[in-house]
Write a protein that holds these residues in place. Structure first.
Motif, PDB file in Angstrom:
ATOM      1  N   LEU A 162       0.827  -1.213   0.000  1.00 58.60           N
ATOM      2  CA  LEU A 162       0.000   0.000   0.000  1.00 58.60           C
ATOM      3  C   LEU A 162       0.855   1.254   0.000  1.00 58.60           C
ATOM      4  O   LEU A 162       0.536   2.238  -0.686  1.00 58.60           O
ATOM      5  CB  LEU A 162      -0.914  -0.017   1.230  1.00 58.60           C
ATOM      6  N   ASN A 163       1.952   1.241   0.754  1.00 62.84           N
ATOM      7  CA  ASN A 163       2.850   2.405   0.755  1.00 62.84           C
ATOM      8  C   ASN A 163       3.388   2.682  -0.645  1.00 62.84           C
ATOM      9  O   ASN A 163       3.432   3.836  -1.076  1.00 62.84           O
ATOM     10  CB  ASN A 163       4.022   2.161   1.709  1.00 62.84           C
ATOM     11  N   LEU A 164       3.799   1.635  -1.347  1.00 66.65           N
ATOM     12  CA  LEU A 164       4.310   1.818  -2.705  1.00 66.65           C
ATOM     13  C   LEU A 164       3.230   2.342  -3.646  1.00 66.65           C
ATOM     14  O   LEU A 164       3.493   3.188  -4.507  1.00 66.65           O
ATOM     15  CB  LEU A 164       4.871   0.497  -3.234  1.00 66.65           C
ATOM     16  N   TYR A 165       2.020   1.845  -3.471  1.00 67.65           N
ATOM     17  CA  TYR A 165       0.921   2.299  -4.332  1.00 67.65           C
ATOM     18  C   TYR A 165       0.665   3.788  -4.146  1.00 67.65           C
ATOM     19  O   TYR A 165       0.551   4.544  -5.121  1.00 67.65           O
ATOM     20  CB  TYR A 165      -0.349   1.505  -4.024  1.00 67.65           C
ATOM     21  N   VAL A 166       0.583   4.208  -2.879  1.00 67.86           N
ATOM     22  CA  VAL A 166       0.334   5.629  -2.601  1.00 67.86           C
ATOM     23  C   VAL A 166       1.528   6.476  -3.032  1.00 67.86           C
ATOM     24  O   VAL A 166       1.367   7.543  -3.625  1.00 67.86           O
ATOM     25  CB  VAL A 166       0.035   5.850  -1.102  1.00 67.86           C
ATOM     26  N   ALA A 167       2.737   5.983  -2.764  1.00 69.46           N
ATOM     27  CA  ALA A 167       3.955   6.748  -3.062  1.00 69.46           C
ATOM     28  C   ALA A 167       4.113   7.045  -4.540  1.00 69.46           C
ATOM     29  O   ALA A 167       4.563   8.136  -4.918  1.00 69.46           O
ATOM     30  CB  ALA A 167       5.180   5.999  -2.536  1.00 69.46           C
ATOM     31  N   PHE A 168       3.737   6.084  -5.377  1.00 67.51           N
ATOM     32  CA  PHE A 168       4.025   6.234  -6.804  1.00 67.51           C
ATOM     33  C   PHE A 168       2.790   6.448  -7.676  1.00 67.51           C
ATOM     34  O   PHE A 168       2.879   6.435  -8.899  1.00 67.51           O
ATOM     35  CB  PHE A 168       4.815   5.027  -7.296  1.00 67.51           C
TER      36      PHE A 168
END
Length: 212
Positions: A162-168
């Protein structure tokens, strides 16, 4: 108090980024003057200044946490050492290459390290690490601890994704807000659900005692 201590790097990262957003030129000039040696080309631009400033803050604060604990002769948690190593490496790369991609990977790296650690200790070795973290006073069947271990492993894996999804997929300011409020909120909800799940499997007398 320990919760605030653990959250301090995230809180100050958020504050530093928001300040940098409102003072881009000032932040860029300050970083170029005092930290130009740490960035490729020796200069920081206004666009990247908020993220790079926040990155410097989180590196310094995490390092100070270790120094303070050592000075007070208190044990340094293993995850704090791991977090320091991750933030120094990824933060250093972010600064040098002027690229926020590296620091955006930091939460995911920590989540996945924590998930892997729980998988090994809780699921593979069956050491009931979660029970020990809760004081070792909760009496439920071993199968419950195993299921709970799997749940935490899945939670950390999912939070990393989820962090990667939001980050990118969202602007950096959205990611910074999610990094503090979203991650904290989801962790609190999951922890509450864990408490409900445990209470359903505790012996009746233990539940009555906990309620009183």
């Amino acid at each position: 108090m320990k919760i605030l201590f653990d959250l301090l790097p995230i809180i100050l990262f958020f504050i530093a980024f928001k300040w940098g957003e409102g003072h881009r030129e000032q932040a860029a000039a300050w970083m170029t003057q005092y930290l130009g040696f740490a960035v490729s080309g020796g200069a920081v631009g206004p666009t990247e200044a908020p993220t790079l400033l926040a990155t410097v803050v989180v590196i310094v604060v995490t390092l100070l946490q270790v120094v303070v604990l050592k000075a007070l002769r208190k044990p340094v948690d293993r995850m704090l050492w791991i977090g320091l190593g991750i933030v120094v490496v990824l933060g250093g790369l972010t600064l040098w290459f002027h690229d926020e991609t590296f620091i955006k990977w930091k939460p995911t790296a920590i989540y996945w390290v924590m998930g892997a650690g729980l998988f090994i200790t809780e699921v593979v070795l069956g050491k009931k690490m979660l029970n020990q973290m809760m004081g070792g006073q909760i009496q439920v069947p071993d199968a419950v601890w195993r299921r709970l271990g799997w749940a935490w492993v899945a939670f950390f894996a999912g939070m990393g994704v989820l962090n990667l999804y939001v980050a990118f997929n969202f602007p950096t300011d959205i990611w910074v807000s999610f990094k503090l409020w979203g991650s904290l909120g989801l962790t609190l909800v999951f922890t509450l659900l864990q408490g409900v799940y445990l209470s359903r499997h505790m012996p009746a007398e233990a539940t009555d005692k906990a309620a009183s």
